[in-house]
Structure formats: structure tokens, C-alpha cells
Design an enzyme around this catalytic site. Structure first.
Site, PDB file in Angstrom:
ATOM      1  N   CYS A   2      24.333   3.620   8.100  1.00  0.00           N
ATOM      2  CA  CYS A   2      25.019   4.542   9.000  1.00  0.00           C
ATOM      3  C   CYS A   2      24.559   4.358  10.449  1.00  0.00           C
ATOM      4  CB  CYS A   2      24.708   5.979   8.613  1.00  0.00           C
ATOM      5  SG  CYS A   2      25.119   6.346   6.913  1.00  0.00           S
ATOM      6  N   ARG A  27      25.991  -2.717  11.838  1.00  0.00           N
ATOM      7  CA  ARG A  27      24.988  -2.171  10.922  1.00  0.00           C
ATOM      8  C   ARG A  27      25.529  -2.098   9.491  1.00  0.00           C
ATOM      9  NH1 ARG A  27      20.920   0.854  13.576  1.00  0.00           N
ATOM     10  NH2 ARG A  27      20.757   2.333  11.869  1.00  0.00           N
ATOM     11  N   TRP A  75      27.799   4.421   5.805  1.00  0.00           N
ATOM     12  CA  TRP A  75      27.605   3.445   4.714  1.00  0.00           C
ATOM     13  C   TRP A  75      27.311   4.297   3.497  1.00  0.00           C
ATOM     14  CZ3 TRP A  75      23.691   1.696   1.350  1.00  0.00           C
ATOM     15  CH2 TRP A  75      23.875   0.409   0.816  1.00  0.00           C
ATOM     16  N   ASN A 101      22.213  10.112   9.597  1.00  0.00           N
ATOM     17  CA  ASN A 101      21.834   8.818   9.019  1.00  0.00           C
ATOM     18  C   ASN A 101      20.555   9.053   8.228  1.00  0.00           C
ATOM     19  OD1 ASN A 101      21.080   6.197   8.445  1.00  0.00           O
ATOM     20  ND2 ASN A 101      20.393   5.744  10.519  1.00  0.00           N
ATOM     21  N   GLY A 102      20.561   8.667   6.968  1.00  0.00           N
ATOM     22  CA  GLY A 102      19.369   8.868   6.140  1.00  0.00           C
ATOM     23  C   GLY A 102      19.748   9.488   4.808  1.00  0.00           C
ATOM     24  N   GLU A 481      15.794 -18.584   0.740  1.00  0.00           N
ATOM     25  CA  GLU A 481      16.560 -18.111   1.899  1.00  0.00           C
ATOM     26  C   GLU A 481      17.939 -18.780   1.965  1.00  0.00           C
ATOM     27  OE1 GLU A 481      16.594 -15.776   3.788  1.00  0.00           O
ATOM     28  OE2 GLU A 481      17.562 -16.315   5.659  1.00  0.00           O
ATOM     29  N   LYS A 485      21.390 -16.655   1.932  1.00  0.00           N
ATOM     30  CA  LYS A 485      22.386 -16.791   3.013  1.00  0.00           C
ATOM     31  C   LYS A 485      23.768 -17.029   2.417  1.00  0.00           C
ATOM     32  CE  LYS A 485      21.024 -15.522   5.632  1.00  0.00           C
ATOM     33  NZ  LYS A 485      19.843 -14.843   6.053  1.00  0.00           N
ATOM     34  N   GLU A 488      25.146 -13.894   0.368  1.00  0.00           N
ATOM     35  CA  GLU A 488      25.476 -12.663   1.089  1.00  0.00           C
ATOM     36  C   GLU A 488      26.726 -12.801   1.947  1.00  0.00           C
ATOM     37  OE1 GLU A 488      22.515 -11.029   3.784  1.00  0.00           O
ATOM     38  OE2 GLU A 488      21.885 -13.011   4.418  1.00  0.00           O
ATOM     39  N   HIS A 504      12.960 -24.350 -17.778  1.00  0.00           N
ATOM     40  CA  HIS A 504      12.428 -23.307 -18.660  1.00  0.00           C
ATOM     41  C   HIS A 504      13.473 -22.238 -18.946  1.00  0.00           C
ATOM     42  CE1 HIS A 504       8.454 -25.062 -18.666  1.00  0.00           C
ATOM     43  NE2 HIS A 504       8.584 -25.245 -17.366  1.00  0.00           N
ATOM     44  N   LYS A 603      23.153  -4.109   8.150  1.00  0.00           N
ATOM     45  CA  LYS A 603      22.195  -4.886   8.929  1.00  0.00           C
ATOM     46  C   LYS A 603      20.796  -4.313   8.793  1.00  0.00           C
ATOM     47  CE  LYS A 603      20.714  -7.927  11.853  1.00  0.00           C
ATOM     48  NZ  LYS A 603      20.495  -9.277  11.280  1.00  0.00           N
TER      49      LYS A 603
HETATM   50  C1  AGP Z   1      19.216 -11.086   5.548  1.00  0.00           C
HETATM   51  O1  AGP Z   1      20.251 -11.927   5.877  1.00  0.00           O
HETATM   52  C2  AGP Z   1      19.564  -9.802   5.020  1.00  0.00           C
HETATM   53  N1  AGP Z   1      20.663  -9.232   5.630  1.00  0.00           N
HETATM   54  C3  AGP Z   1      18.438  -8.887   4.573  1.00  0.00           C
HETATM   55  O2  AGP Z   1      17.895  -9.497   3.451  1.00  0.00           O
HETATM   56  C4  AGP Z   1      17.299  -8.532   5.561  1.00  0.00           C
HETATM   57  O3  AGP Z   1      16.527  -9.659   5.841  1.00  0.00           O
HETATM   58  C5  AGP Z   1      16.439  -7.410   4.936  1.00  0.00           C
HETATM   59  O4  AGP Z   1      17.233  -6.293   4.717  1.00  0.00           O
HETATM   60  C6  AGP Z   1      15.243  -7.051   5.775  1.00  0.00           C
HETATM   61  O5  AGP Z   1      15.607  -6.559   7.018  1.00  0.00           O
HETATM   62  P1  AGP Z   1      14.553  -6.385   8.168  1.00  0.00           P
HETATM   63  O6  AGP Z   1      14.045  -7.749   8.508  1.00  0.00           O
HETATM   64  O7  AGP Z   1      15.304  -5.756   9.293  1.00  0.00           O
HETATM   65  O8  AGP Z   1      13.448  -5.517   7.643  1.00  0.00           O
END
Ligand code: AGP
Length: 608
Positions: A2, A27, A75, A101-102, A481, A485, A488, A504, A603
Site C-alpha cells: 500500500c 510499490r 495491496w 498502510n500496514g 537470483e 528474476k 517474478e 538427488h 516493491k
Molecule cells: C526482488 O526482485 C524482489 N522484488 C524481492 O525479492 C526483494 O528483493 C525483497 O522483497 C526484499 O526487499 P528489500 O531489499 O527492499 O528488503
């Protein structure tokens, strides 16, 4: 997650609110709404879907004339992303409107209490209890009602409140969710983050947990939880004007991939003075360093994967054991820690709820905390004993790119700095690594220059329904990573495996046509990787090999190859991840995905 915005001034509030909400879109959200103080009370419009749906609804129902108001991008957590569940929420008598937000953890008890008192709930949200509490505690003094309502809430919240009896006043409350105040000339603002405000003002007040503010066009008054006014410093921020624009790129993600050489330069160069790594505002005596017997690295998502890379450098250079812990797990186990443990928390946003909770828990147990953070003065930066800023600049795309590579650079610099404190590194190795660190921006650029080849590969492989990444040592961490990427932003199923672990169990999923991306950049483990490639090829997989420039042996086994620039083994993650970022980007583009705002993601994940 949010986003909230509030404005009070002498110009129309609506354009400011809508512009702020648009800036907060990155966000992640699934509905939006605004409430404005109009001449005869409060008018509110909200809509599920994107801001353009909200704009359409506003245009259809007429403008909302008024110079103060609040806005929200939601969100969904409690209840589906519907018009009704969207914020703001209004009290039954229309006197109060609230954005939040929260998460309010005790909302079920509060809802029962308020329902018993006759309040009628129209949404499934936890937020709606707040607006009815405000009404319940209101007896003509809005500030008091805000204080009393906030005192009843458990959980995390950043709130924006308006009251029909106080035209021109907007209230903002902060408790464990991000919230900043923007101070303008004859107008004041609040927002979840600086992105929403930077076009209007560079003067910010950072609220602490438990503080709240009453904003009028001429004053930004901040109070502690007892209601006593407190003097807060105004911080002038430096903001890259291009940060909130795509500057000709199709997506923020691509722009941010291309910004990596510059971001790495900003992260590395100022820390190298006379060939020595130094961190402004953070030091340790050799004696203090020697007392550290264990390091725990905690983070979420990509930041965690940056930690997985950094672990190799810390263990190899410093000889100190490193435990890796997902922040969401760390707080729920019983880690063996003492005053000789160092917690390194990594976070781009500095606002990730799980990481914040892990920091608080370990601080409670007496552990020293070093934060590697991008956003200045964020919650994690404030909580930590020491901070190394990554200086990546604002990152807008949900999928982190420059955030991740600068985290890796910062961790490696820490490892080098720490190893010197411990007296564990030879002068020649130290000098060589510093030299290599300074070369990283150039290597990143050369990796970016692979773009045309990566576009061809994406075109070739974008139809795969499942893509595996395998590697060994640091390459294995890079695979984690690379795979994240891809999934997501392209929504393609993907898994990352230590190459030796595949047989395994997971190798059962390898079938003809399955793409396996095999990172073969660790020279000492190259032959082992060749064996693993043969194993998957024997089961019909197609292999996209990633190898060091000039290594022709890979051509014997791989169907396609990405050649990455050579770097010291401890620094190789950066030139290796960039082609994988580009691969994910172009695969997602070929598949028509919403790259900067992938579905279901946010985000900055500010709820647990
Ligand atoms: C990465 O592409 C993601 N969107 C997500 O995994 C992100 O790295 C994670 O939520 C941590 O966020 P931060 O670095 O703001 O703590």
C-alpha cells in the site's frame, strides 16, 4: 505494498493526490482511492484496478473540489481487491476518512467491540476499525481522537486521517510502517515514500514510530504519543530528477539494469581512499573485530540472495562463520547468539517488515546490527547500529537489479575491510581485490553490452514453461537470483539448484526440450559442471551455458553460450547476473508481461 499520500494547501488537492498515487504505483497495488475535504464535508471515490480506473471514475462523477485530502493505493491483505475494500474508509456519519498502510493485528476484537456499540462495517478490511474508533473517541478534538484511536491499535500502521470538522487539517500517524512528511511553501504533504513528493518538495521530516503529525497549509506540527509537540529536524534530500522517469527506456527495469555501472561506481569509488576501504560513519577497532565469532546474514528475496554471494567472500577472506537466515524465519527460531555475534541485514528499501522484525528480535538479544541499505533514513537504517548505504539511487521497478548488484558490492567491500581488521589478508591480495573492485563498473558495462545476443536468446527460449538454473559455488548463488528474476517478471516456472544436488531428486523434472541455464564460470569446478550438463542433456534438456570469455570448452556441450567478462572469483557474481537480468527482462517482454509491475508483487513488502 500500500501507498499513502496526504496534502493540504491552497491549490486543488486532487491533482496532487492522483500524481502522488501514480508515483506510488511501483510499490504494487490492486485498487486505489481518494478522499477530499469539500465545502460541505468529505467526498470519497475509490476503485478496484489501476489508477486509470480511479481517474475514469472521478471524471465520470465530477471533480472533487477541495484543497486538502488523502489518497491510497491498496495491496490487498484483508479482503479481495474490490471497490468496497479499497481505501479510504469512512465513518458511518461521514465525519472521518482514513487511509492505512500496514496490518492491524487486533482488528477482530476491535470489530466485535465496535459492532456491539452499533458501528456498521461495510468492508472486510482490518482498516475500517480505525475510522470507527476515531468516531467513537471524537468529542470535538480531532487530535485527541487520533491519539486515542492509535493507542488501541496493535500491529503496524501508517495512517492518514481527515475530519470534516477540521477543514485544511490532515493527520498522519506512524507505527512500524513507512511515512514521511513533506514541507512545502504554503502547503504540506505526507507520503509512504519520497517518490511521491520529490516533484513538490525536497524538505522532509522523518517521523519515528509512535509520532504523529497535524498538517495545515502553514504548519507541519509533530507530536509524540502523549500529544506533546516536538521539534523535528527538516532534512533536505538530494533527488535524482530522472529517477521517477523512464528516460526513453521501455521500462524502469531496463533503465535500472543500464544504470548499474553508475550505481556500482557510486557504491564503490567513494569507499576507496588511498587504496584502502573505508566506510563513512562506521568503524571498528581491530580488537572489536576479533571478538566477532559469528556473522548472521538476514534478508528477504533478492537481498537474501545477495547475502548468499557475500557469504563466500566473508568466509574466505575473514574466516568467520556465516549463517544465512531468511528474515521471515530468523525471528521464529532460536538462533544461538551472544554479544560476539554480528547481524548483517540487507535491504534495498529498508522497510521490509520481516527484516525489520528480525533486526528488532536480534537487537533485543544484544546483537550488534550492521545494515546494508539503499534508502537513506529508512526504518532499518535507523534501527541498525551501523549502516553501509549502497547508493544505488532510487529503484522503481519491482524486480531489483541495481539494488542487488550494489548489495553484493557492499558485502564484498565489507569482507575485504573486515579481513584487514582481522589481519587475515595479505597486502598483495588486498591490493588486487581493491583494484578488481574498481574495475566492476566497467565489467558491468561489458555485461550490459551483451544485450543484442541476450535478446536473440530470449526470442528463442521464451516459450519454455519451466526453466532451471544450475551452478556451483558463487555461481549457485547467482542462479538463485537469476531464477527469481525470471519467475517474478515472466511468470515462467523456474528453479535454481546447486548443480550437484539436481540428481538427488529434481532431475526427475528434466525432460526433452526443458531449458537448463548452466553457469560454468567457476574455473576450478568447470569439469564438474560439464558432467552436470551431460546429465541433463542425456535427458533431453537444452542447455544455455554461461561461461567466462574465451572458454571454448563449453561449446562442446551447450546449445547456446553467454560469454561473461572475467573477474576475480569473489567478484564474478556481478558480471554474471547482469545477462540473466537481461534474459529475464526480454523473456518477459516477449511474453507481453507487465514488467515493472508484476502481478501479485509489491516493491516494498511492509507487511509480514
Ligand atoms: C526482488 O526482485 C524482489 N522484488 C524481492 O525479492 C526483494 O528483493 C525483497 O522483497 C526484499 O526487499 P528489500 O531489499 O527492499 O528488503
Amino acid at each position: 505494498m500500500c501507498g499513502i499520500i496526504g496534502f493540504t494547501g491552497t491549490q486543488d488537492a486532487l491533482p496532487v493526490l492522483l500524481d502522488g498515487l501514480t508515483k506510488l504505483e511501483y510499490r504494487g497495488y490492486d485498487s486505489a482511492g481518494v478522499a477530499v475535504q469539500v465545502c460541505d464535508g468529505i467526498r470519497m471515490i475509490k476503485s478496484s484496478g489501476q489508477i486509470r480506473c480511479l481517474r475514469k471514475k472521478i471524471a465520470e462523477s465530477g471533480m472533487l473540489p477541495g484543497c486538502s485530502g488523502i489518497g491510497h493505493t491498496r495491496w490487498a491483505t484483508h479482503g479481495a481487491p474490490t471497490d468496497t475494500n479499497a481505501h479510504p474508509h469512512m465513518s458511518n456519519n461521514g465525519k472521518f476518512a482514513v487511509v492505512h498502510n500496514g496490518i492491524i493485528e487486533n482488528y477482530i476484537e476491535l470489530r466485535e467491540e465496535l459492532t456491539a456499540k452499533g458501528y456498521v462495517f461495510s468492508s472486510e478490511t482490518d482498516t475500517e476499525v480505525i475510522v470507527h474508533l476515531l468516531d467513537m473517541y471524537y468529542s470535538g478534538d480531532c487530535k485527541k481522537a487520533v491519539m486515542k484511536a492509535a493507542a488501541r491499535l496493535q500491529g503496524s500502521y501508517a495512517l492518514g486521517v481527515i475530519c470534516a470538522d477540521f477543514p485544511g487539517s490532515v493527520f498522519a500517524v506512524k507505527q512500524e510502517s513507512p511515512l514521511i512528511i513533506g514541507v512545502g511553501a504554503g502547503e504540506n504533504y505526507f507520503a509512504s515514500d519520497v517518490t511521491a513528493l520529490a516533484d513538490h518538495t525536497k524538505n522532509l521530516i522523518y517521523l519515528e514510530d509512535g509520532e504523529f503529525a497535524e498538517l495545515t497549509p502553514v504548519k507541519a506540527a509533530v507530536f509524540d504519543c502523549t500529544g506533546a509537540e516536538i521539534a523535528k529536524p527538516i532534512t533536505r534530500i538530494v533527488w535524482d530528477v530522472g529517477a521517477s522517469q523512464k528516460s526513453g527506456y521501455d521500462h524502469f527495469m531496463l533503465k535500472e539494469i543500464y544504470e548499474q555501472p553508475r550505481a556500482l561506481k557510486a557504491a564503490i569509488e567513494p569507499r576507496v581512499k588511498n587504496n584502502r576501504i573505508t566506510f563513512d560513519g562506521f568503524d571498528m577497532t581491530n580488537e572489536e573485530a576479533r571478538k566477532i565469532s559469528k556473522i548472521i546474514v538476514t534478508a528477504c528475496g533478492s537481498a537474501y540472495y545477495a547475502g548468499c554471494v557475500g557469504r563466500y567472500a566473508i568466509e574466505e577472506l575473514c574466516g568467520v562463520p556465516v549463517e544465512m537466515d531468511y528474515a521471515s524465519e530468523l525471528r521464529y527460531r532460536s538462533p544461538i547468539v551472544d554479544e560476539n555475534t554480528l547481524l548483517i541485514v540487507i535491504s534495498q528499501s529498508g522497510e521490509t517488515a520481516d527484516s525489520i522484525a528480525a533486526v528488532k528480535e536480534l537487537k533485543r538479544r544484544g546483537v550488534r546490527v550492521l545494515a546494508i541499505v539503499n534508502v537513506v533514513a529508512s526504518t532499518i537504517a535507523n534501527l541498525a547500529d551501523n549502516v553501509i548505504y549502497t547508493w544505488a539511487g532510487p529503484e522503481i521497478a519491482v524486480a531489483t537489479t541495481k539494488g542487488y548488484t550494489t548489495q553484493v558490492a557492499a558485502l564484498t567491500m565489507f569482507a575485504l575491510w573486515f579481513s584487514e581488521k582481522l589481519g587475515r589478508i595479505s597486502e598483495s591480495r588486498y591490493d588486487a581485490l581493491v583494484k578488481e573492485l574498481l574495475l566492476l563498473p566497467g565489467l558491468a558495462q561489458r555485461a550490459i553490452d551483451l544485450n543484442p545476443h541476450i535478446q536473440d536468446l530470449a526470442l528463442r527460449y521464451h516459450n519454455n514453461s519451466s526453466i532451471f538454473f544450475i551452478g556451483r559455488n558463487i555461481d549457485c548463488a547467482v542462479c538463485l537470483e537469476g531464477s527469481l528474476k525470471l519467475k517474478e517478471i515472466s511468470y515462467i516456472h523456474s528453479e535454481a539448484y546447486a548443480a550437484g544436488e539436481l540428481k538427488h531428486g529434481t532431475i526427475a523434472l528434466i525432460e526433452p526440450g526443458r531449458l537448463v541455464v548452466a553457469l560454468c564460470c567457476h574455473t576450478a569446478l568447470f569439469d564438474k559442471m560439464m558432467s552436470n550438463i551431460r546429465e541433463v542433456k542425456a535427458r533431453g534438456a537444452e542447455v544455455l551455458g554461461v561461461a567466462l570469455e574465451g572458454d571454448r570448452r563449453i561449446l562442446m556441450e551447450a546449445d547456446d553460450v553467454i560469454y561473461v567478462p572475467k573477474a576475480d572469483p569473489l567478484l564474478g557474481a556481478i558480471p554474471r547476473i547482469i545477462p540473466l537480468q537481461l534474459f529475464a527482462y526480454y523473456v518477459a517482454k516477449c511474453n507481453g508481461c507487465d514488467i515493472d509491475k508484476p502481478k501479485n508483487l509489491a516493491k516494498s513488502v511492509t507487511v509480514e
